[in-house]
Structure formats: C-alpha cells, structure tokens
Design an enzyme around this catalytic site. Structure first.
Site: not given
Ligand code: GLN
Length: 474
Positions: A77, A152, A176
């Site tokens: 990532k 994400s 994520s």
């Molecule tokens: N979807 C969650 C957020 O927007 C988790 C994001 C993540 O785990 N990086 O905060």
C-alpha cells in the site's frame, strides 16, 4: 485459479533453482501492465525490483539460502516507506516525497527474500472504505469493474485478486485490510495491535493503526505475519511474537467454542450476506465447533466512538504536513504562516480536511469532555465487554461488512453513509484485537467476507480457526 503457487512453494522452488526471481518479478510487472484498467497501482518499482531479483538469483546460484520468501513479489500500500521511492499515501500533499528510510515490515520481508514490485492505491491517508477518497484515481473491483474494491487498502486487495502478486500489504486502522478483503474475495488479516511494527508507515490513528497482509489463503497470510511480526525498537508499541510462531497451523475446529455476534446479525445486514454467514456457521457446527450466540451491548456505539477518536488522532498526525518538510509546498507564499495554510488548503483532500476539523473540534477545550473523553470511556466499556465474552468463547464470528461491494459513486456524496460501511470492523480496532476476513461465498456474484475475531495476542488461535473454516468452505 491464481497464476501464483502458495507463497512457501514459490520460495522453495526459487531456493531450489527451479524458478528465477527475475522471471517472477517480470511476471508480476507484466500482469500489472495488462490489468492497468483496474487502477490498483500508483507506482511500479521496476528498477529496484529487478536489482533485488538479481541479488536473490545470485544468492541461490552461489549455493546460499535466499530466505523463506525467496523471490516472492509483493505489493505495498502506498503508505509504506520503501527506501528511495515515492510514498504518497495517495495524497496530493505527499506528492514528490521520496522515502529516506524504509518501513520495518518491508525490511523484514526483504530480509527473507521477498521483492516489492509496486505501491498500491488507497484512500488518501487511508481515510475511507472504497479508494474513492484517493486524491489520484479510484481502484475498480476485480469481480465487477463498476463496483468499488473496498478501502482503504483497496489497491492492495484488488492487486492480489488480479494476480499482480501473491500477496500485498495493507494497514487496518478501522477495517482497511478486512473490508477490501471482504469486497474482493481475499483473505485479509488484522493482527493484534502492536504485533507488527508501524515504523515507516504513514500514521493515521496511532492507537489503532496496524499492518496486515492481504493474500489468497490463510496459510499465506500466516507466513507473512510470521516474517513481519515481533518487537521492533523503532516502534515502542510492538509486542513479542507467540513463541509457537504463526506457521504450521493445526486447522481444527473440534472443541472450539465460537460466539456469533448478535449485534452484527441483526437489522441492516444484507440478506445475501446473512445467508452466506449462516451457511458458514452451519458448516462450522458440522465440523465440530460449538456455536452460541453472544451479545456485546455497547457494540452499536463503536462506530460513533471510532469516528471521534480516529479524527482526533488524525488531526494530530496530519499536523506535520505543512509544506516545509514533506512533498508539496505552495508557490510564492507571503510568509511562513501563509505557506502552512495555503499548502494545507491546496493539497489536502476533502476527507482529510473533514477529519482535521472534526478531530480539532472534539479535542478543543469545552468539547473535549463531551466528545473525546466520553468516547474513550465508551471504548473502555467495549473492551470490558469483549473481555467478558472471551471468558465464554474462544472466538467470535460475524460478517466483515453489512453488504457486498457497492457501485462506484454510491456513497461518495454522503460521508456518513460511507462511514457506515465500517460498522462491523471498527470495534476490533478500538479493542486492539486480532481479526481476519475470509471469503465465504458470494451474493449477486460478489464475494462475501466472514469475520473471525480472537482475544488480544491469540493470533495463532485465530489463524488456526481461519484455516479450518477456509478448508470447510472450499
Ligand atoms: N474506513 C475507515 C476509516 O475511514 C478505516 C480506515 C482504515 O482502516 N485505514 O476511517
């Protein structure tokens, strides 16, 4: 079927001289090129990867062992620092930033012969659930190009399912790794908080950030965790590995007591997802697990708690991007103050700005007690409920997400709807627990993820169970 063998087999063949690391890297890069329309990748590391592949092949040719991941290509990532290459976190504000050092996770993978071939797309700074918050472009779901891959770590999950590499790295602050695994049909492993070093990973919410692998199988995830985990002097929150490690799993459910999370199986759950989870539970019972229903009354508050604590920490972690040290800096500022504010105004996306504002608000004097402190109190209550439940059961089970991958654009105009996607993942982060999403069938032709959760540090127990469930669902 994947074009990649199990990761341990690839490494064994490279060590035996039957496969060449240079060919594996070339295959990964060729696949990335062929599948460019999915927009899973931000940058490829052609030169770096080719040079490392040559080193691996030379080690083997010299009769030396080249590691447990010899020649295995992977994708990180783009919030992981890879020495000498761009790290953007999919944000305009980090454009042009070159990593001056490398994340511990990547160092450990490289020490075992793995080769990073590319950096994957994400929601900018990992804020999001679909990759639509990337400042650059949106990744498409490998199973339906009109749908999101989840987020994400959507680029990482899509890349694995598109066969661009046998595994990818993601980060899981509120789901994520698990959410895109669920939406794309991958295995997504979120370790116990602290089990993998975050040194060299762009910080989001430091009390929940954790690094995890995305793979096709539980065995592959276990091997990657085994290599990456353990204490790191560069991250003071790291904890020791399980003395038994994470490979050589037993994969049995006999005698295991599993709790179905009542709050996750109730209203709001898509019927197709529910049917897959119920079918998986029936098979687990048939395989010898004792399954009971459990309730954690504070769970419905977890999303609200997360969306106070997370922005609070985000607002602090994003303070460092002011145009002076990293990436983008505004042109011709009047003075330093102007440089800070114009840089941040011009180069942070809407979601980063939203979180900075919410986070600053909930931490400000006068509101701190009403929001941040209250959220931390409820967080403690939630942790206590998990502890109580884990006195009765070995594992918890439920869906990873309330729905299948949604259509591109379906939630992008409504941040609250987007946040609701995380309703089944964030509690685990607030409590620092390990959890995994594994594929459990399809609904409307799209993958459905089954989530398994274990107590802190019971990662081996969790992987064992996940491997067993994977076996009975196959
Ligand atoms: N979807 C969650 C957020 O927007 C988790 C994001 C993540 O785990 N990086 O905060």
């Amino acid at each position: 079927m994947s074009q990649w063998l199990p990761i341990a087999d690839i490494a064994a063949r490279v060590n035996a001289g039957e496969l060449q690391a240079v060919d594996l890297v070339a295959k990964a890069l060729a696949t990335i090129g062929e599948k460019a329309e999915y927009q899973a990748i931000i940058t490829t590391l052609d030169t770096l990867a080719a040079a490392r592949a040559k080193e691996v092949d030379a080690t083997v040719a010299a009769g030396q062992p080249a590691g447990r991941l010899a020649g295995v290509p992977f994708i990180a990532k783009d919030n992981f620092l890879v020495f000498g290459s761009d790290t953007t976190a999919a944000s305009n504000i980090l454009k042009g930033f070159t990593a001056p050092y490398q994340s511990t996770a990547i160092n450990r993978l490289e020490a075992e012969g793995a080769i990073c071939v590319a950096k994957a797309n994400l929601d900018a700074f990992a804020h999001g659930s679909s990759t639509e918050n990337s400042d650059f472009f949106t990744t498409k779901n490998p199973h339906d190009i009109d749908r999101v891959p989840g987020g994400s770590s959507g680029g990482s999950a899509a890349a694995v399912m598109l066969d661009m590499a046998p595994f990818a790295l993601g980060t899981d602050t509120g789901g994520s790794v698990r959410l895109p695994a669920s939406f794309c049909g991958a295995v997504g492993y979120k370790p116990t908080y602290g089990l993998v070093s975050r040194s060299g990973v762009v910080a989001m919410a430091s009390s929940t950030d954790v690094v995890g692998p995305l793979t096709r199988t539980v065995d592959d995830a276990a091997l990657i965790l085994d290599v990456m985990s353990g204490v790191d002097v560069l991250d003071s929150t790291t904890i020791p590995r399980d003395s038994a490690g994470y490979v050589g799993l037993e994969g049995s459910l006999v005698g295991k007591k599993v709790g179905i999370i009542k709050e996750y199986m109730s209203e709001g759950l898509d019927p197709g997802v529910k049917a897959c989870i119920e079918a998986a539970i029936a098979r687990m019972k048939a395989a010898g697990a004792e399954v009971v229903e459990v309730s954690l009354p504070t769970l419905p508050a977890a999303l609200a708690v997360y969306y106070i604590i997370c922005p609070a920490e985000v607002s602090s972690n994003l303070a460092r991007y002011d145009g002076q040290k990293y990436g983008y800096s505004t042109a011709n500022p009047a003075d330093l103050e102007d440089s800070y504010s114009r840089t941040r105004d011009e180069a942070f996306g809407d979601e980063a700005k939203r979180r900075i504002m919410i986070g600053t608000y909930v931490l400000s004097s006068g509101y701190y007690d009403a929001y941040y402190k209250k959220a931390q109190t409820v967080r403690t209550k939630l942790i206590n409920e998990f502890n109580t439940v884990f006195e009765q059961v070995d594992l918890l089970i439920g869906p990873t997400a309330p729905e299948i991958a949604f259509k591109l654009g379906a939630n992008s105009d409504d941040p609250l709807k987007m946040y609701l996607t995380d309703i089944m993942t964030v509690a685990v982060n607030l409590a620092g627990l390990p959890a995994v999403s594994i594929p459990a069938g399809t609904s409307e032709g799209m993958p459905v993820g089954l989530q398994l959760i274990a107590p802190q540090r019971a990662d081996r127990r969790l992987l064992d169970a996940a491997q067993a469930v994977e076996g009975i669902l196959a």
